[in-house]
Design a protein around this motif. Structure first.
Motif, PDB file in Angstrom:
ATOM      1  N   THR A  23      25.907 -23.493  -2.377  1.00  0.00           N
ATOM      2  CA  THR A  23      25.018 -23.566  -3.543  1.00  0.00           C
ATOM      3  C   THR A  23      24.213 -22.280  -3.664  1.00  0.00           C
ATOM      4  O   THR A  23      24.054 -21.533  -2.684  1.00  0.00           O
ATOM      5  N   GLY A  24      23.677 -22.066  -4.863  1.00  0.00           N
ATOM      6  CA  GLY A  24      22.831 -20.896  -5.070  1.00  0.00           C
ATOM      7  C   GLY A  24      21.570 -20.949  -4.236  1.00  0.00           C
ATOM      8  O   GLY A  24      21.078 -19.917  -3.778  1.00  0.00           O
ATOM      9  N   LEU A  25      21.036 -22.141  -4.018  1.00  0.00           N
ATOM     10  CA  LEU A  25      19.815 -22.281  -3.235  1.00  0.00           C
ATOM     11  C   LEU A  25      19.993 -21.728  -1.825  1.00  0.00           C
ATOM     12  O   LEU A  25      19.125 -21.013  -1.302  1.00  0.00           O
ATOM     13  N   VAL A  26      21.130 -22.022  -1.229  1.00  0.00           N
ATOM     14  CA  VAL A  26      21.396 -21.568   0.144  1.00  0.00           C
ATOM     15  C   VAL A  26      21.812 -20.097   0.167  1.00  0.00           C
ATOM     16  O   VAL A  26      21.243 -19.279   0.895  1.00  0.00           O
ATOM     17  N   HIS A  27      22.806 -19.761  -0.634  1.00  0.00           N
ATOM     18  CA  HIS A  27      23.347 -18.405  -0.608  1.00  0.00           C
ATOM     19  C   HIS A  27      22.306 -17.365  -1.035  1.00  0.00           C
ATOM     20  O   HIS A  27      22.154 -16.322  -0.393  1.00  0.00           O
ATOM     21  N   ASP A  28      21.576 -17.652  -2.111  1.00  0.00           N
ATOM     22  CA  ASP A  28      20.604 -16.686  -2.623  1.00  0.00           C
ATOM     23  C   ASP A  28      19.452 -16.465  -1.660  1.00  0.00           C
ATOM     24  O   ASP A  28      18.819 -15.401  -1.675  1.00  0.00           O
ATOM     25  N   ALA A  29      19.171 -17.450  -0.811  1.00  0.00           N
ATOM     26  CA  ALA A  29      18.112 -17.275   0.184  1.00  0.00           C
ATOM     27  C   ALA A  29      18.459 -16.166   1.167  1.00  0.00           C
ATOM     28  O   ALA A  29      17.579 -15.495   1.708  1.00  0.00           O
ATOM     29  N   TRP A  30      19.761 -15.934   1.365  1.00  0.00           N
ATOM     30  CA  TRP A  30      20.219 -14.883   2.258  1.00  0.00           C
ATOM     31  C   TRP A  30      20.479 -13.564   1.532  1.00  0.00           C
ATOM     32  O   TRP A  30      20.170 -12.495   2.055  1.00  0.00           O
ATOM     33  N   ARG A  31      21.028 -13.650   0.328  1.00  0.00           N
ATOM     34  CA  ARG A  31      21.550 -12.436  -0.314  1.00  0.00           C
ATOM     35  C   ARG A  31      20.828 -12.030  -1.592  1.00  0.00           C
ATOM     36  O   ARG A  31      21.100 -10.968  -2.127  1.00  0.00           O
ATOM     37  N   GLY A  32      19.903 -12.855  -2.073  1.00  0.00           N
ATOM     38  CA  GLY A  32      19.121 -12.449  -3.230  1.00  0.00           C
ATOM     39  C   GLY A  32      19.424 -13.239  -4.488  1.00  0.00           C
ATOM     40  O   GLY A  32      20.499 -13.819  -4.641  1.00  0.00           O
ATOM     41  N   LYS A  33      18.483 -13.260  -5.403  1.00  0.00           N
ATOM     42  CA  LYS A  33      18.571 -14.027  -6.638  1.00  0.00           C
ATOM     43  C   LYS A  33      19.827 -13.677  -7.439  1.00  0.00           C
ATOM     44  O   LYS A  33      20.171 -12.496  -7.597  1.00  0.00           O
ATOM     45  N   ASP A  34      20.480 -14.701  -7.936  1.00  0.00           N
ATOM     46  CA  ASP A  34      21.675 -14.607  -8.785  1.00  0.00           C
ATOM     47  C   ASP A  34      22.930 -14.159  -8.047  1.00  0.00           C
ATOM     48  O   ASP A  34      24.008 -14.063  -8.654  1.00  0.00           O
ATOM     49  N   SER A  35      22.825 -13.879  -6.747  1.00  0.00           N
ATOM     50  CA  SER A  35      24.010 -13.394  -6.037  1.00  0.00           C
ATOM     51  C   SER A  35      25.094 -14.474  -5.946  1.00  0.00           C
ATOM     52  O   SER A  35      26.292 -14.160  -5.968  1.00  0.00           O
ATOM     53  N   TYR A  36      24.700 -15.737  -5.883  1.00  0.00           N
ATOM     54  CA  TYR A  36      25.685 -16.823  -5.829  1.00  0.00           C
ATOM     55  C   TYR A  36      26.461 -16.917  -7.140  1.00  0.00           C
ATOM     56  O   TYR A  36      27.700 -16.932  -7.131  1.00  0.00           O
ATOM     57  N   ASN A  37      25.741 -16.969  -8.262  1.00  0.00           N
ATOM     58  CA  ASN A  37      26.415 -17.087  -9.553  1.00  0.00           C
ATOM     59  C   ASN A  37      27.326 -15.898  -9.824  1.00  0.00           C
ATOM     60  O   ASN A  37      28.430 -16.049 -10.365  1.00  0.00           O
ATOM     61  N   ARG A  38      26.882 -14.705  -9.449  1.00  0.00           N
ATOM     62  CA  ARG A  38      27.705 -13.520  -9.664  1.00  0.00           C
ATOM     63  C   ARG A  38      28.976 -13.585  -8.805  1.00  0.00           C
ATOM     64  O   ARG A  38      30.071 -13.231  -9.262  1.00  0.00           O
ATOM     65  N   ALA A  39      28.827 -14.048  -7.564  1.00  0.00           N
ATOM     66  CA  ALA A  39      29.990 -14.145  -6.681  1.00  0.00           C
ATOM     67  C   ALA A  39      30.975 -15.193  -7.180  1.00  0.00           C
ATOM     68  O   ALA A  39      32.195 -14.961  -7.211  1.00  0.00           O
ATOM     69  N   VAL A  40      30.470 -16.347  -7.590  1.00  0.00           N
ATOM     70  CA  VAL A  40      31.346 -17.423  -8.081  1.00  0.00           C
ATOM     71  C   VAL A  40      32.064 -16.996  -9.361  1.00  0.00           C
ATOM     72  O   VAL A  40      33.272 -17.227  -9.523  1.00  0.00           O
ATOM     73  N   ASP A  41      31.331 -16.364 -10.273  1.00  0.00           N
ATOM     74  CA  ASP A  41      31.972 -15.871 -11.497  1.00  0.00           C
ATOM     75  C   ASP A  41      33.055 -14.845 -11.168  1.00  0.00           C
ATOM     76  O   ASP A  41      34.116 -14.810 -11.811  1.00  0.00           O
ATOM     77  N   GLY A  42      32.776 -14.001 -10.175  1.00  0.00           N
ATOM     78  CA  GLY A  42      33.765 -13.005  -9.760  1.00  0.00           C
ATOM     79  C   GLY A  42      35.004 -13.640  -9.162  1.00  0.00           C
ATOM     80  O   GLY A  42      36.137 -13.206  -9.434  1.00  0.00           O
ATOM     81  N   ILE A  43      34.818 -14.671  -8.358  1.00  0.00           N
ATOM     82  CA  ILE A  43      35.954 -15.374  -7.763  1.00  0.00           C
ATOM     83  C   ILE A  43      36.824 -15.992  -8.846  1.00  0.00           C
ATOM     84  O   ILE A  43      38.061 -15.881  -8.825  1.00  0.00           O
ATOM     85  N   LYS A  44      36.189 -16.632  -9.824  1.00  0.00           N
ATOM     86  CA  LYS A  44      36.949 -17.253 -10.907  1.00  0.00           C
ATOM     87  C   LYS A  44      37.778 -16.217 -11.668  1.00  0.00           C
ATOM     88  O   LYS A  44      38.954 -16.449 -11.987  1.00  0.00           O
TER      89      LYS A  44
END
Length: 314
Positions: free
Chosen positions: A164-185
């Protein structure tokens, strides 16, 4: 599923290197050598050979980090931020030296490799020389560069430290989860093989199953759980976040894994003896297990890739 592997003869054995997982397998049947399209499920059933046991005058694979710069600031990063970066011509020189060697696989990492304008050219030079090539990225710029990479690399490895963004962004920064998921898609839509990589830590160990489910939903090829290495900035987190190899294995062995997904854990012992080419053109190797750096020297000729470990092995 057919994917590209690099097949070579070493030490009397036929080896197939997988650019997605980074694993090298002992072939279960006769194969020609070179870059080959093989059934990934079949290859996955063949025995895995540790890099130290692959034979040959150079490592079976290397991690090349031609860039130090990164748009994120992760506390578990392995990189030395004080290393200088070589220019375009020197990067091409190093790509040429790798291509002249008998290295099978190259993972282009960083820093953040998608910040390099010449990334596709570097990957193309390596694949033209016969290597299989993967790119390890935080995924921030993957959506806009996926189409370009699809013509030049064999796999993309995207870092996700939680489902989830809550977990991932806590480590890598705001919006990093959504950007990574969009990139994977986008990468999956472009036909790229995508491997999710996740640093397995005490604080996210209970979320491993959810990450596997996410990988399946996104159409990824598989998940590699990485044991934290006490190198670089990650040294400061080791005491509170680092799991033992036995703990990491137990977590992954307990996971429910869909038939169409490959899931593995890279232990610290498994990462030992791995060769890294830094952004400044220096070469080093992890000890075994991978807890410190050994043997740093300049890469000037292909022969400089034939590192000698503490036990005298190449």
């Amino acid at each position: 599923m057919m994917r590209t592997f690099r097949v070579a003869e070493r030490k009397g054995a036929t080896l197939a290197h997988d650019p997605a997982t980074g694993l090298t397998h002992r072939a279960g049947r006769d194969l020609p050598t070179g870059r080959l399209a093989l059934d990934a499920r079949e290859v996955g059933q063949w025995p895995v050979v540790h890099p130290a046991a692959c034979g040959g005058s150079t490592p079976v694979s290397v991690c090349w980090s031609p860039v130090v710069r990164c748009n994120l600031h992760c506390p578990h990063c392995l990189d030395d931020k004080n290393v200088s970066e070589l220019g375009t011509a020197e990067r091409r020189r190093i790509a040429g030296l790798i291509g002249e060697s008998d290295i099978l696989g190259v993972d282009i990492s960083g820093g953040e490799p998608l910040l390099l304008g010449d990334l596709a050219d570097l990957a193309g030079e390596l694949t033209s020389a016969g290597c299989v090539v993967s790119v390890t990225t935080n995924g921030w710029h993957l959506r806009r560069r996926a189409a370009e990479l699809a013509d030049h690399v064999d796999a993309v490895k995207v870092s996700l430290d939680g489902p989830t963004g809550l977990v991932h962004d806590a480590w890598r920064g705001k919006d990093s989860y959504n950007r990574a998921v969009d990139g994977i898609k986008e990468a999956v839509d472009r036909g790229l093989t995508v491997q999710i990589q996740s640093v397995l830590m005490a604080s996210n160990r209970t979320l491993a199953q959810d990450l596997v489910r996410l990988a399946q939903r996104l159409g990824a090829n598989g998940v590699t759980f990485l044991q934290m290495l006490p190198i670089g900035e990650a040294v400061r987190l080791g005491g509170q976040e680092m799991l033992s190899d036995s703990e990491a294995r137990a977590i992954v062995e307990d996971l429910e894994v869909p038939d169409d997904l490959s899931v593995r854990v890279r232990t610290r012992d498994g990462a030992g003896g791995f060769t890294v080419i830094r952004a400044d053109g220096q070469v080093w190797r992890n000890d075994r297990p991978a807890e410190r750096i050994e043997t740093l020297h300049a890469l000037r000729t292909p022969a400089d890739l034939a590192l000698t470990g503490p036990d005298g092995s190449a």
